[in-house]
Design a protein around this motif. Structure first.
Motif: not given
Length: 495
Positions: A432-435, A486, A489-494
């Motif tokens: 899942e990670s983009a990093s 992780h 970062s997912l929360r920030k994307q949503t």
């Protein structure tokens, strides 16, 4: 004026401070006049741990520096018993760190949702071990000694997960661990040219001593006993896994990569750690398992390099053992690992220690089979109450029979579950990670989990060796930190 008014508002406060100060002053005065380094170390850890409760990252630095640089080499320069007991001060700091992490969890319920499953199983294992030991109570010394050995560094697991540690602190600790890996080479060379010849000269007085075992870097050596050469090798192989994983993600330039690989792999050839022949291919197989078809050319190149290191290590071990021929060395290795020959001065070996546990379970006592006999029960060095029935047997030769004797089948399965769930957590980060940094480190941690699973059948240090426990618990804690980052970062994307 402010202090006076403040104390006037709380008339019981000066009395409380006075009542607390008197016994503390007597205690530290007594410690000072004893001039005992063990007691002084204990008191210093108590003071430092209390002072740093608001600075847990300082506690982490103290543990990393003391545990990975100091305690392992002390027995080469001071009395072994004093060195071993002085490590208690570092263990106390570990329990302070655990306490800080638990306080953070209780004061911040929101982090419960961000905690990965393997952390909860680790917490369950900790509570389970305490309850089982209390239920199977034998003595105060056995209980506290067992808790200290098993959990002295488990504060890392919970602290790195639950405390608010920013990416800069984590990066500094990563760099420090890399420096520790690099430092193994000069220290291993020093041990090889200084202490191995000395041990060769006195080995007739110690029949089961292997002189080259002293080549263990910073992980623990003694003048006349064994050494943690296997633990140093495992640590270095794990670090090689991190380098390979970062190279796969193109995060490490080729020049730096080869220099670091040569430096970190070199100590593997200086000792007599035959398990490298298994762990190196295991690490490689886990890291490259998905790339065999997609990137066959790069896989073949990397596989050739790893196998070259493995074959060279095997050749080194076979040709630098003057006491035995190659055929004798191979047959002897098979005999004391898989057949009936005892390991070192013990009656049991890595295989028979497990079968011996199974053969000595009382059918009329299922409680000890499933739940064990309590922490420390099988510890030979401190004469645990089960170990005393089997002197010189080595029933705690590796982590697997130790867990089975102490905590039963259920405790052993809980420990394995921690590794399995950590593997799954790392797998999720890889998917899942983009990093690329997160993906690389998660892949390396997966390889480390496979190595730790194998290690349970190889040595016992994961349950009692302070320096190696730092490696194990810090990796689990780092994985939990990556998991929380992780999710953040997912929360920030949503949003």
């Amino acid at each position: 004026m402010n202090l006076l008014s403040a104390s006037g508002n709380r008339p019981g406060l000066p009395l409380f401070i006075t009542a607390l100060s008197i016994p503390l002053a007597l205690f530290f005065g007594l410690i000072a006049v004893t001039a005992d380094p063990i007691s002084i170390g204990f008191a210093a850890a108590l003071v430092l741990g209390s002072a740093f409760l608001v600075k847990p990252d300082w506690i982490i630095w103290l543990i990393l520096i003391s545990g990975l640089l100091v305690t392992g080499i002390l027995p080469l320069f001071i009395h072994e018993g004093v060195a071993a007991r002085s490590a208690w001060s570092v263990s106390i700091l570990g329990f302070f760190l655990m306490s800080v992490a638990f306080l953070k969890l209780l004061s911040t319920p929101a982090i419960i949702k961000e905690t990965p499953a393997f952390i909860w199983v680790a917490l369950i294992f900790f509570i389970y071990a305490i309850i089982c030991s209390l239920a199977s109570w034998h003595s105060t010394g056995e209980f506290f000694g067992g808790v200290k050995r098993y959990f002295q560094m488990w504060g890392f697991i919970f602290a790195l997960c639950w405390l608010s540690l920013d990416a800069q602190k984590i990066r500094r600790w990563r760099i420090f661990i890399l420096c520790i890996a690099i430092a193994q080479l000069p220290l291993a060379i020093y041990q090889l040219i200084t202490w191995v010849p000395f041990r060769e000269s006195i080995k007739n007085a110690y029949p089961h001593m292997v002189p080259v075992d002293v080549v263990a870097g910073t992980f623990g050596s003694s003048i006349t006993g064994g050494g943690a050469s296997g633990e140093m090798a495992v640590f270095l192989i794990i670090m090689l896994g991190f380098l390979l994983a970062r190279r796969i993600e193109n995060l490490l330039p080729a020049g730096y990569f080869f220099v670091l690989v040569l430096t970190i792999a070199a100590p593997l050839f200086l000792g007599e750690t035959k398990v490298v022949l298994i762990m190196l291919p295991l690490m490689f197989a886990v890291l490259y398992r998905h790339r065999i078809v997609k990137q066959l050319r790069y896989w073949l190149l990397s596989f050739s390099v790893v196998m070259l290191i493995t074959v060279t290590a095997g050749y080194t071990y076979l040709n630098f053992m003057p006491e035995k021929s190659k055929e004798e060395l191979v047959s002897d290795t098979i005999a004391y690992n898989f057949q009936d020959k005892g390991y070192g001065g013990y009656y049991l070996n890595r295989t028979t220690a497990i079968t011996f546990w199974a053969q000595n379970q009382d059918a009329g006592d299922p409680v000890s089979f499933f739940f064990g006999n309590g922490l420390g029960a099988s510890h030979t060095a401190t004469r645990g109450h089960i170990a005393t029935h089997y002197p010189n047997y080595g029933i705690n030769l590796t982590a697997t029979p130790t867990l089975l004797w102490d905590l039963g089948v259920f405790g052993f399965l809980l420990f394995i579950t921690i590794l399995i769930l950590a593997w799954r957590c790392a797998n999720r980060l890889i998917r899942e990670s983009a990093s690329p940094v997160v993906r690389a480190d998660a892949a390396a941690i997966q390889a480390a989990m496979a190595i730790f699973a194998f290690y349970l059948f190889y040595r016992v240090g994961i349950l009692e060796l302070l320096s190696f426990q730092i490696v194990f618990t810090a990796l689990l804690g780092y994985l939990a930190w990556l998991h929380r980052q992780h999710l953040s970062s997912l929360r920030k994307q949503t949003v």
